[in-house]
Design an enzyme around this catalytic site. Structure first.
Site, short mmCIF file in Angstrom:
data_model
loop_
_atom_site.label_atom_id
_atom_site.label_comp_id
_atom_site.label_asym_id
_atom_site.label_seq_id
_atom_site.Cartn_x
_atom_site.Cartn_y
_atom_site.Cartn_z
N PHE A 1 0.21 -7.51 4.88
CA PHE A 1 -0.95 -6.91 4.21
C PHE A 1 -1.52 -5.81 5.10
O PHE A 1 -1.84 -6.06 6.26
CB PHE A 1 -2.04 -7.95 3.90
CG PHE A 1 -3.17 -7.35 3.11
CD1 PHE A 1 -3.04 -7.11 1.74
CD2 PHE A 1 -4.35 -6.98 3.73
CE1 PHE A 1 -4.07 -6.52 1.01
CE2 PHE A 1 -5.38 -6.38 3.00
CZ PHE A 1 -5.23 -6.16 1.64
N ASP B 1 -0.62 -3.50 13.54
CA ASP B 1 -1.83 -3.67 12.73
C ASP B 1 -2.57 -4.90 13.27
O ASP B 1 -2.21 -6.04 12.96
CB ASP B 1 -1.43 -3.84 11.25
CG ASP B 1 -2.63 -4.13 10.36
OD1 ASP B 1 -3.70 -4.53 10.88
OD2 ASP B 1 -2.50 -3.99 9.12
N LYS C 1 -12.39 -5.13 11.17
CA LYS C 1 -12.97 -6.48 11.09
C LYS C 1 -13.92 -6.81 12.23
O LYS C 1 -15.06 -6.37 12.24
CB LYS C 1 -11.84 -7.52 10.98
CG LYS C 1 -11.11 -7.45 9.64
CD LYS C 1 -10.30 -8.68 9.39
CE LYS C 1 -9.46 -8.61 8.12
NZ LYS C 1 -10.19 -8.79 6.89
#
Ligand SMILES: Cc1ncc(COP(=O)(O)O)c(C=O)c1O
Length: 408
Positions: free
Chosen positions: A147, A232, A261
């Site tokens: 993702f 990532d 995040k």
């Protein structure tokens, strides 16, 4: 006569009814409405308290209402919120200095979200390749599953058709190999590739730690072919796995990593952190973002980095993650429906032999909120300040839910 909608009975129901009238239906929201948070606890509009094992999708690493974070935001809001990247401010420089000092990277580009950070890293890899080899070498090898975000390029990079369906044609230039399969990655790479994009641990796709040697093997492949290796680290960064950045577990460094995040502990901030050689390919005008690096979000990120590195939060997260894992493994020996305990640090997953949704519903009844990661995984991304007592509380709630589920 058309049927009238049911009259809401509680404050939550009333808010949910209003939301359903005006918000786009992009989320299958849980029927909970929160008004406040303190530490690892959230309070809903009816005043019920919940232990938060989600930290807002892994964002609130210092929990809710962290006193230093609140004071820093208040102070910065009163001083200066936004001036744009035409100018310099102290918070943006201080955060970039700390990221550089504690990573492989030499330079930072700030942005506002994970998808935007991945867009930046992909653009940087393409730019470097274009500058050195001309336009034909632009493809990125990513993995299935994975993702990387919801923008057109990052959903095209994402190895999950459900994220892509309906948005075709996808952005050209992304290929996929099975996650963890080094031999398949080697076969998939061709002359048109400029980069490899990989999550050091899969997050949304089930909390999967890759087989030992996978990341190191990708590093070797990238070096042998002159490719940019992009990690990532949006979910796995900022102490989530018990190290500041997840690649530290493997002793492998990328050429560029993406963060978001937990970087701001709540306020939206992302970053692209790259080596000098790579970063040199972004020149004035090649990339940008209006809100990025504003002093408000950078003031928050400065507190996060201070607390993680100097305040002991990182060390506690590593130790408490191990404690949580031991407790989950003990539960797995008692409940055969748990197939596997996964993850690192305070990024943990419970893979079930059955759908995870009833477990999440049961936990909610017990006053504990957790996340799914696919149909059969309960994902735990608590604030990194989660205490042992709160871990015991979470384990107790899981025990209760699982024991009631197997009763006749
Ligand atoms: C590994 C990873 N990459 C990218 C993203 C996208 O981040 P954002 O939702 O901030 O765009 C996420 C979000 O969950 C993620 O977990």
């Amino acid at each position: 006569m058309p049927k009238l909608p049911p009259v809401p009975r509680t404050a939550s129901e009333s808010l949910i009814t209003r939301a359903d009238r005006v918000l786009m239906s992009t989320y299958a929201r849980v029927p909970l409405a929160f008004t406040a948070g303190k530490g690892c606890r959230l309070t809903d509009v009816e005043g019920r308290s919940y232990l938060d094992l989600t930290s807002g999708f892994g964002v609130c690493c210092l929990g809710h209402g962290h006193p230093r974070l609140v004071v820093a935001l208040q102070r910065q809001a009163g001083q200066l919120i936004q001036v744009s990247n035409l100018f310099y401010t102290e918070p943006m420089v201080a955060v970039a200095e700390r990221l550089v000092a504690h990573s492989f990277g030499d330079r930072v580009f700030f942005c506002n979200s994970g998808a935007e950070a991945n867009e930046g890293a992909i653009k940087l890899a393409r730019k470097q390749s274009n500058d050195g080899h001309g336009p034909g070498r632009y493809r990125v090898l990513a993995f299935t599953p994975s993702f990387h975000g919801r923008t057109l390029a990052t959903l095209s990079a994402t190895g999950q058709t459900k994220v892509q369906h309906g948005f075709e044609p996808l952005v050209d230039g992304f290929d996929h190999a099975p996650y963890g399969d080094l031999a398949a990655a080697e076969v998939a790479l061709g002359d048109a590739h400029c980069a490899i994009l990989v999550e050091p641990i899969l997050g949304e796709s089930g909390v999967v730690v890759p087989p030992p040697g996978f990341l190191a093997g990708l590093r070797r492949l990238a070096d042998a072919r002159g490719l940019t290796l992009i990690f990532d680290c949006i979910q796995t960064g900022m102490g989530r796995t018990g190290k500041l950045f997840a690649y530290e577990h493997e002793g492998v460094t990328p050429d560029v990593m993406t963060l978001a995040k937990g970087l701001g502990g709540g306020p939206p901030i992302g970053a692209v952190v790259a080596t000098e050689a790579l970063a040199a390919h972004f020149t004035p005008g090649s990339h940008g973002s209006t809100f990025a690096a504003n002093p408000l979000v950078c003031a928050a990120a400065a507190v996060v980095l201070d607390e993680l590195l100097d305040g002991g939060v990182l060390d506690d997260a590593a130790a408490n993650g191990a404690y949580f894992r031991t407790g989950l493994e003990a539960l797995a020996t008692r409940y055969p429906e748990i197939r596997e305990v996964r993850g690192r640090g305070l990024m943990l997953g419970l893979l079930f032999h059955k759908p995870a949704a009833p477990v999440l519903d049961g936990l909610r009844e017990e006053g504990v909120i957790a996340l799914p990661a696919g149909p059969d995984v309960v994902r735990l991304l608590p604030p990194l300040i989660l205490s042992r007592a709160e871990i015991d509380e979470a384990l107790g709630a899981l025990d209760k839910v699982l024991s009631s589920a197997i009763e006749p």
